[in-house]
Design a protein around this motif. Structure first.
Motif, PDB file in Angstrom:
ATOM      1  N   GLY A 218      -7.571  66.882  -6.261  1.00 30.70           N
ATOM      2  CA  GLY A 218      -7.305  68.159  -6.908  1.00 30.70           C
ATOM      3  C   GLY A 218      -6.275  69.038  -6.237  1.00 30.70           C
ATOM      4  O   GLY A 218      -6.014  70.155  -6.690  1.00 30.70           O
ATOM      5  N   ARG A 219      -5.653  68.547  -5.156  1.00 33.15           N
ATOM      6  CA  ARG A 219      -4.645  69.347  -4.449  1.00 33.15           C
ATOM      7  C   ARG A 219      -3.331  68.577  -4.341  1.00 33.15           C
ATOM      8  O   ARG A 219      -3.334  67.356  -4.164  1.00 33.15           O
ATOM      9  CB  ARG A 219      -5.110  69.679  -3.023  1.00 33.15           C
ATOM     10  CG  ARG A 219      -6.246  70.686  -2.967  1.00 33.15           C
ATOM     11  CD  ARG A 219      -6.469  71.167  -1.533  1.00 33.15           C
ATOM     12  NE  ARG A 219      -7.472  72.239  -1.503  1.00 33.15           N
ATOM     13  CZ  ARG A 219      -8.776  72.039  -1.368  1.00 33.15           C
ATOM     14  NH1 ARG A 219      -9.237  70.805  -1.269  1.00 33.15           N
ATOM     15  NH2 ARG A 219      -9.613  73.061  -1.340  1.00 33.15           N
ATOM     16  N   ILE A 220      -2.211  69.289  -4.415  1.00 34.66           N
ATOM     17  CA  ILE A 220      -0.911  68.677  -4.157  1.00 34.66           C
ATOM     18  C   ILE A 220      -0.712  68.639  -2.644  1.00 34.66           C
ATOM     19  O   ILE A 220      -0.720  69.677  -1.981  1.00 34.66           O
ATOM     20  CB  ILE A 220       0.223  69.460  -4.845  1.00 34.66           C
ATOM     21  CG1 ILE A 220       0.108  69.294  -6.369  1.00 34.66           C
ATOM     22  CG2 ILE A 220       1.586  68.961  -4.357  1.00 34.66           C
ATOM     23  CD1 ILE A 220       1.102  70.111  -7.160  1.00 34.66           C
ATOM     24  N   VAL A 221      -0.574  67.432  -2.100  1.00 35.20           N
ATOM     25  CA  VAL A 221      -0.471  67.283  -0.647  1.00 35.20           C
ATOM     26  C   VAL A 221       0.968  67.060  -0.190  1.00 35.20           C
ATOM     27  O   VAL A 221       1.269  67.178   1.003  1.00 35.20           O
ATOM     28  CB  VAL A 221      -1.383  66.128  -0.138  1.00 35.20           C
ATOM     29  CG1 VAL A 221      -2.853  66.467  -0.379  1.00 35.20           C
ATOM     30  CG2 VAL A 221      -1.024  64.792  -0.792  1.00 35.20           C
ATOM     31  N   ALA A 222       1.872  66.730  -1.128  1.00 32.47           N
ATOM     32  CA  ALA A 222       3.285  66.531  -0.788  1.00 32.47           C
ATOM     33  C   ALA A 222       4.109  66.643  -2.058  1.00 32.47           C
ATOM     34  O   ALA A 222       3.648  66.287  -3.144  1.00 32.47           O
ATOM     35  CB  ALA A 222       3.493  65.154  -0.156  1.00 32.47           C
ATOM     36  N   LEU A 223       5.341  67.155  -1.915  1.00 29.67           N
ATOM     37  CA  LEU A 223       6.222  67.297  -3.082  1.00 29.67           C
ATOM     38  C   LEU A 223       7.671  67.242  -2.603  1.00 29.67           C
ATOM     39  O   LEU A 223       8.098  68.064  -1.809  1.00 29.67           O
ATOM     40  CB  LEU A 223       5.949  68.629  -3.798  1.00 29.67           C
ATOM     41  CG  LEU A 223       6.441  68.787  -5.244  1.00 29.67           C
ATOM     42  CD1 LEU A 223       5.829  70.029  -5.881  1.00 29.67           C
ATOM     43  CD2 LEU A 223       7.953  68.853  -5.355  1.00 29.67           C
ATOM     44  N   ASP A 224       8.412  66.222  -3.065  1.00 28.59           N
ATOM     45  CA  ASP A 224       9.826  66.087  -2.700  1.00 28.59           C
ATOM     46  C   ASP A 224      10.404  64.894  -3.453  1.00 28.59           C
ATOM     47  O   ASP A 224       9.720  64.286  -4.293  1.00 28.59           O
ATOM     48  CB  ASP A 224       9.974  65.879  -1.189  1.00 28.59           C
ATOM     49  CG  ASP A 224      11.285  66.471  -0.642  1.00 28.59           C
ATOM     50  OD1 ASP A 224      12.306  66.431  -1.369  1.00 28.59           O
ATOM     51  OD2 ASP A 224      11.274  66.962   0.504  1.00 28.59           O
ATOM     52  N   THR A 225      11.646  64.528  -3.138  1.00 25.31           N
ATOM     53  CA  THR A 225      12.214  63.305  -3.707  1.00 25.31           C
ATOM     54  C   THR A 225      11.530  62.110  -3.052  1.00 25.31           C
ATOM     55  O   THR A 225      11.058  62.214  -1.900  1.00 25.31           O
ATOM     56  CB  THR A 225      13.724  63.216  -3.448  1.00 25.31           C
ATOM     57  OG1 THR A 225      13.938  63.088  -2.026  1.00 25.31           O
ATOM     58  CG2 THR A 225      14.458  64.455  -3.965  1.00 25.31           C
ATOM     59  N   PRO A 226      11.456  60.960  -3.750  1.00 24.64           N
ATOM     60  CA  PRO A 226      10.845  59.775  -3.117  1.00 24.64           C
ATOM     61  C   PRO A 226      11.516  59.435  -1.782  1.00 24.64           C
ATOM     62  O   PRO A 226      10.837  59.096  -0.808  1.00 24.64           O
ATOM     63  CB  PRO A 226      11.060  58.668  -4.153  1.00 24.64           C
ATOM     64  CG  PRO A 226      11.149  59.384  -5.462  1.00 24.64           C
ATOM     65  CD  PRO A 226      11.841  60.683  -5.159  1.00 24.64           C
ATOM     66  N   GLU A 227      12.858  59.556  -1.728  1.00 25.52           N
ATOM     67  CA  GLU A 227      13.598  59.206  -0.509  1.00 25.52           C
ATOM     68  C   GLU A 227      13.213  60.128   0.644  1.00 25.52           C
ATOM     69  O   GLU A 227      12.986  59.684   1.767  1.00 25.52           O
ATOM     70  CB  GLU A 227      15.112  59.293  -0.760  1.00 25.52           C
ATOM     71  CG  GLU A 227      15.654  58.279  -1.742  1.00 25.52           C
ATOM     72  CD  GLU A 227      15.298  58.608  -3.192  1.00 25.52           C
ATOM     73  OE1 GLU A 227      15.018  59.797  -3.499  1.00 25.52           O
ATOM     74  OE2 GLU A 227      15.266  57.673  -4.011  1.00 25.52           O
ATOM     75  N   ALA A 228      13.141  61.448   0.352  1.00 23.31           N
ATOM     76  CA  ALA A 228      12.815  62.413   1.409  1.00 23.31           C
ATOM     77  C   ALA A 228      11.388  62.215   1.910  1.00 23.31           C
ATOM     78  O   ALA A 228      11.120  62.321   3.115  1.00 23.31           O
ATOM     79  CB  ALA A 228      13.010  63.836   0.897  1.00 23.31           C
ATOM     80  N   LEU A 229      10.466  61.921   0.998  1.00 28.50           N
ATOM     81  CA  LEU A 229       9.073  61.711   1.401  1.00 28.50           C
ATOM     82  C   LEU A 229       8.958  60.486   2.312  1.00 28.50           C
ATOM     83  O   LEU A 229       8.243  60.520   3.318  1.00 28.50           O
ATOM     84  CB  LEU A 229       8.177  61.553   0.171  1.00 28.50           C
ATOM     85  CG  LEU A 229       7.919  62.841  -0.622  1.00 28.50           C
ATOM     86  CD1 LEU A 229       7.215  62.520  -1.939  1.00 28.50           C
ATOM     87  CD2 LEU A 229       7.081  63.829   0.189  1.00 28.50           C
TER      88      LEU A 229
END
Length: 330
Positions: A218-229
């Motif tokens: 239920g929580r967003i734990v990460a958000l970015d481009t696939p490459e950056a992640l």
């Protein structure tokens, strides 16, 4: 498949969104902005809150608290405007098998008020986009699973929405058909200049997105481009099968200062320059090693990094999905 963050109204804007089912908090205060023209992925295991969130964004469920706007319209107070602005492809098939492909689209067009003077041409356009124009007069019940999903995508695009929501669009399809669906989505995206918001629990599919949000419990734990992640993980994943996994985990900590855990049945840890580290492992571990594998960072490593478990293990543990339970019960 590239969005821009300019000054345009966000395609999707979510603030402190919460959804509670009796005692279960399915969505726990998420914040999210999706830019116009972006292909945005919502990645996580079943029961993570993906489908619940998408149903709130599509006005099919009410949030307990927080706010969400789609194409500039509030999902709670401007439902009709939101619905005119979106296309939706569900996990569950919603086509009428006793109608032809074109009849399904015609019925949908009438529901959405597609301009009658251009409706026939628009039906042809979207059926050609998904490679089904030559099957327009065939009954949908004769279609394969992949063809039905392509027709559902065509139907979702028929009324020229600003945002197309796809909830697990390739679930239940074989890998080849899954790949072809994404190929169609890429081509459609270029032609339609549309924002695509897709939920998935397939790592390889998330690679097709401009940005992804990883959601867990239920929580967003990460958000970015696939490459950056993936770059953020910064280390290789090393997985070993040993004669004594508990002893191996202890030895990795004591001798190398490495935190290891069991992932999909293997002792797994992250280390820089994994291939160069392997000879030291055999020399100093003190536990018999049966096999070793070294992999560059993947989105599963990102998931593991942020949640402490692999996506596959999270799937196997499962989680109560109240929205799915509710829809299955109908």
């Amino acid at each position: 498949m590239h969005g821009s963050s300019g000054s345009a109204v966000p395609a999707v804007a979510v603030e402190k969104l919460v959804k509670t089912f009796k005692t279960v908090e399915a969505v726990k205060g998420i914040d999210l902005v999706v830019h116009p023209g972006e292909t945005f992925g919502f990645l996580g295991p079943n029961g993570a809150g993906k489908s619940t969130t998408i149903k709130i964004l599509c006005t099919l469920a009410d949030a307990t608290s927080g706010s969400a706007r789609v194409a500039g319209f509030d999902v709670a107070t401007e439902r009709d405007a939101v619905r005119r602005s979106i296309g939706l492809v569900f996990q569950e098939p919603t086509l009428d098998g006793y109608l032809t492909a074109e009849q399904n689209l015609k019925f949908h067009g009438e529901l959405y008020g597609v301009d009658k003077s251009s409706a026939a041409q628009r039906r042809k356009d979207v059926l050609e986009m998904v490679g089904l124009w030559d099957r327009k007069d065939d009954l949908v019940q004769t279609f394969s699973g992949g063809m039905r999903r392509r027709l559902e995508i065509a139907r979702g695009l028929l009324h020229s929405p600003k945002v197309l929501f796809l909830d697990e669009p390739t679930i239940g399809l074989d890998p080849q058909t899954r790949a072809s669906i994404w190929q169609y989505l890429g081509e459609l995206h270029k032609r339609e200049e549309i924002t695509v918001f897709v939920t998935t629990h397939y790592m390889d599919e998330a690679e097709n997105c401009d940005r992804i949000a990883i959601i867990d419990q239920g929580r967003i734990v990460a958000l970015d481009t696939p490459e950056a992640l993936k770059a953020g993980v910064g280390k290789d994943r090393v997985s070993i099968a040993t004669a004594d996994d508990v002893a191996a985990i202890t030895a990795l900590k004591d001798k190398f200062g490495l935190e290891a855990k069991m992932v999909e049945g293997l002792v797994t840890f992250s280390v820089a320059e994994g291939a160069a580290f392997v000879p030291q492992l055999f020399e100093k571990l003190g536990v018999a090693i049966k096999s070793v594998a070294v992999a560059r960072p993947t989105l599963d490593d990102v998931f593991l990094n942020f949640t402490g478990t692999s996506l596959r293990d999270a799937e196997q543990k499962g989680g109560f999905n109240p929205m799915a339970a509710r829809f299955r019960g109908r």
